[in-house]
Design a protein around this motif. Structure first.
Motif, PDB file in Angstrom:
ATOM      1  N   LEU A 123       0.853  -1.185   0.000  1.00 24.41           N
ATOM      2  CA  LEU A 123       0.000   0.000   0.000  1.00 24.41           C
ATOM      3  C   LEU A 123       0.895   1.244   0.000  1.00 24.41           C
ATOM      4  CD1 LEU A 123      -3.102  -0.271   0.551  1.00 24.41           C
ATOM      5  CD2 LEU A 123      -2.620   0.419   2.886  1.00 24.41           C
ATOM      6  N   TYR A 220      -8.945  -3.440   5.382  1.00 20.89           N
ATOM      7  CA  TYR A 220     -10.253  -3.338   6.045  1.00 20.89           C
ATOM      8  C   TYR A 220     -11.369  -2.858   5.120  1.00 20.89           C
ATOM      9  CZ  TYR A 220      -8.458   1.474   6.812  1.00 20.89           C
ATOM     10  OH  TYR A 220      -7.921   2.730   6.670  1.00 20.89           O
ATOM     11  N   VAL A 233      -6.079   3.374  -5.626  1.00 22.25           N
ATOM     12  CA  VAL A 233      -6.337   2.026  -5.069  1.00 22.25           C
ATOM     13  C   VAL A 233      -6.489   0.967  -6.151  1.00 22.25           C
ATOM     14  CG1 VAL A 233      -7.310   2.680  -2.832  1.00 22.25           C
ATOM     15  CG2 VAL A 233      -8.809   2.493  -4.795  1.00 22.25           C
ATOM     16  N   ALA A 240      -3.696  -5.956   0.497  1.00 18.49           N
ATOM     17  CA  ALA A 240      -3.450  -4.925   1.514  1.00 18.49           C
ATOM     18  C   ALA A 240      -4.674  -4.056   1.747  1.00 18.49           C
ATOM     19  CB  ALA A 240      -2.281  -4.044   1.084  1.00 18.49           C
ATOM     20  N   LEU A 241      -5.722  -4.260   0.954  1.00 20.48           N
ATOM     21  CA  LEU A 241      -6.890  -3.380   1.027  1.00 20.48           C
ATOM     22  C   LEU A 241      -8.149  -4.068   1.541  1.00 20.48           C
ATOM     23  CD1 LEU A 241      -6.525  -1.578  -2.421  1.00 20.48           C
ATOM     24  CD2 LEU A 241      -6.545  -0.423  -0.207  1.00 20.48           C
ATOM     25  N   GLU A 271      -5.809   0.345  12.977  1.00 19.68           N
ATOM     26  CA  GLU A 271      -6.422   1.295  12.041  1.00 19.68           C
ATOM     27  C   GLU A 271      -7.621   0.590  11.406  1.00 19.68           C
ATOM     28  OE1 GLU A 271      -3.904   3.439   9.203  1.00 19.68           O
ATOM     29  OE2 GLU A 271      -5.613   3.544   7.821  1.00 19.68           O
TER      30      GLU A 271
HETATM   31  N1  GLN Z   1      -7.394   3.715   4.167  1.00 16.06           N
HETATM   32  C1  GLN Z   1      -7.146   2.984   2.980  1.00 16.06           C
HETATM   33  C2  GLN Z   1      -7.963   3.507   1.826  1.00 16.06           C
HETATM   34  O1  GLN Z   1      -8.747   4.359   2.041  1.00 16.06           O
HETATM   35  C3  GLN Z   1      -7.354   1.523   3.162  1.00 16.06           C
HETATM   36  C4  GLN Z   1      -6.185   0.981   3.838  1.00 16.06           C
HETATM   37  C5  GLN Z   1      -6.418  -0.332   4.428  1.00 16.06           C
HETATM   38  O2  GLN Z   1      -7.281  -1.107   4.028  1.00 16.06           O
HETATM   39  N2  GLN Z   1      -5.641  -0.612   5.392  1.00 16.06           N
HETATM   40  O3  GLN Z   1      -7.798   3.106   0.717  1.00 16.06           O
END
Ligand code: GLN
Length: 313
Positions: A123, A220, A233, A240-241, A271
């Motif tokens: 990421l 997440y 993305v 990682a996502l 997070e």
């Molecule tokens: N915050 C990230 C995003 O908005 C996602 C990162 C994650 O899944 N750890 O793309």
């Protein structure tokens, strides 16, 4: 973790465009010229790009392609432009107009006070994750605390924590050798002493290792989120996502497994997505964590949740 999504093809997607950009850039004679030309190339594609400040991006790409600082662009403005630099700039602009992330093109991204190398295996570090670092370093841990960063990626969070708390023993882990090598390179580049180990979450972490703090920025995002079809993305690894239909699979795993790797009084800091705080607080409480609290990111959105493992109280 989910398997890596095959990356979007960017090479050879627009030979005609690349040729046109090449002719345009090759006709430039100075940094001022090449900055204006790059800005024009990016401005024409502005509607198709999500993150876009053409002037700023043009400057980033010119500095990168010609290996110059902002100051050198001014002080060497009358110097002839080298062919290698022009070629590198044409490649960078051709990738960028297809939406490829700036950080992957230039190969690095600042995070906290560090400059980190990035690759398609990880990421791109986000400013949002700095709240993980801020929260971690404000915890009342002993001088020689043992800290684990799960799914460390570029090593961003682990390295930033260690840079602020040099007496803490910090370890980062991730599930691919290429990622470990990248994180190790970042440790050397930033002169920060963090050990990186190959481990799929806790798979290679010994239970005899008791941590005072476990941190993680795990995947997440919901697996069918429309968010995944936009901007940077699209080019980042889905491993990682995304994490299952509600985005919580890996977080559940870390909460359940984490307790056995924590010292009595140790903290788990995660997070998460801005709508997941309630679910995560509940999971932590049901698993037996106490002092559960959530903090907001720079945009005021719920972004990290913290729990304390105090089974003997
Ligand atoms: N915050 C990230 C995003 O908005 C996602 C990162 C994650 O899944 N750890 O793309």
């Amino acid at each position: 973790m989910a398997s890596t999504r095959s990356s979007i093809k960017i090479d050879g997607a627009s030979e005609t465009q690349t040729r046109a950009i090449g002719m345009f850039i090759n006709s430039c004679n100075s940094f001022a010229d090449v900055l204006t030309a790059s800005k024009k190339v990016l401005s024409e594609q502005q509607a198709n790009l999500t993150f876009n400040d053409p002037r700023l991006e043009a400057k980033i790409f010119v500095e990168y392609a010609f290996n110059k600082t902002s100051m050198q662009l001014i002080t060497q403005s009358d110097k002839p432009l080298c062919v290698g630099g022009k070629k590198k700039l044409v490649t960078a602009l051709s990738k960028r107009i297809l939406g490829y992330p700036v950080a992957y093109i230039v190969g690095c991204q600042p995070f906290w006070t560090l400059n980190l190398r990035v690759s398609e295996h990880t990421l791109i570090p986000r400013a949002d994750s700095e709240i993980v670092v801020e929260t971690a370093i404000s915890l009342p841990l002993s001088n020689h605390a043992n800290v684990l960063d799960l799914g460390t990626g570029t090593g961003a969070i682990a390295l930033a924590i260690k840079s602020e708390c040099p007496h803490w023993l910090v370890t980062g882990c991730d599930f691919k050798q290429e990622i470990i090598e990248l994180a190790e390179a970042n440790a050397i580049l930033n002169n920060v002493d963090v050990a990186f180990v190959l481990s799929n979450w806790f798979s290679a972490i010994a239970v005899t290792q008791a941590y005072d703090l476990i941190v993680s920025n795990p995947p997440y995002v919901e697996s069918n989120s429309v968010w995944l079809k936009q901007g940077d993305v699209r080019f980042e690894p889905s491993s990682a996502l995304t994490s299952g239909i509600d985005g919580l699979d890996d977080i559940k795993h870390i909460i359940c497994e984490g307790a056995q790797f924590l010292n009595n009084g140790g903290y788990l800091l995660l997070e998460h997505g801005h709508k997941q705080a309630g679910m995560i607080q509940q999971m932590l409480q049901e698993t037996g964590y106490t002092e559960v609290t959530t903090k907001q990111d720079l945009n005021g959105l719920d972004r990290v949740t913290l729990g304390r493992w105090l089974p003997n109280n």
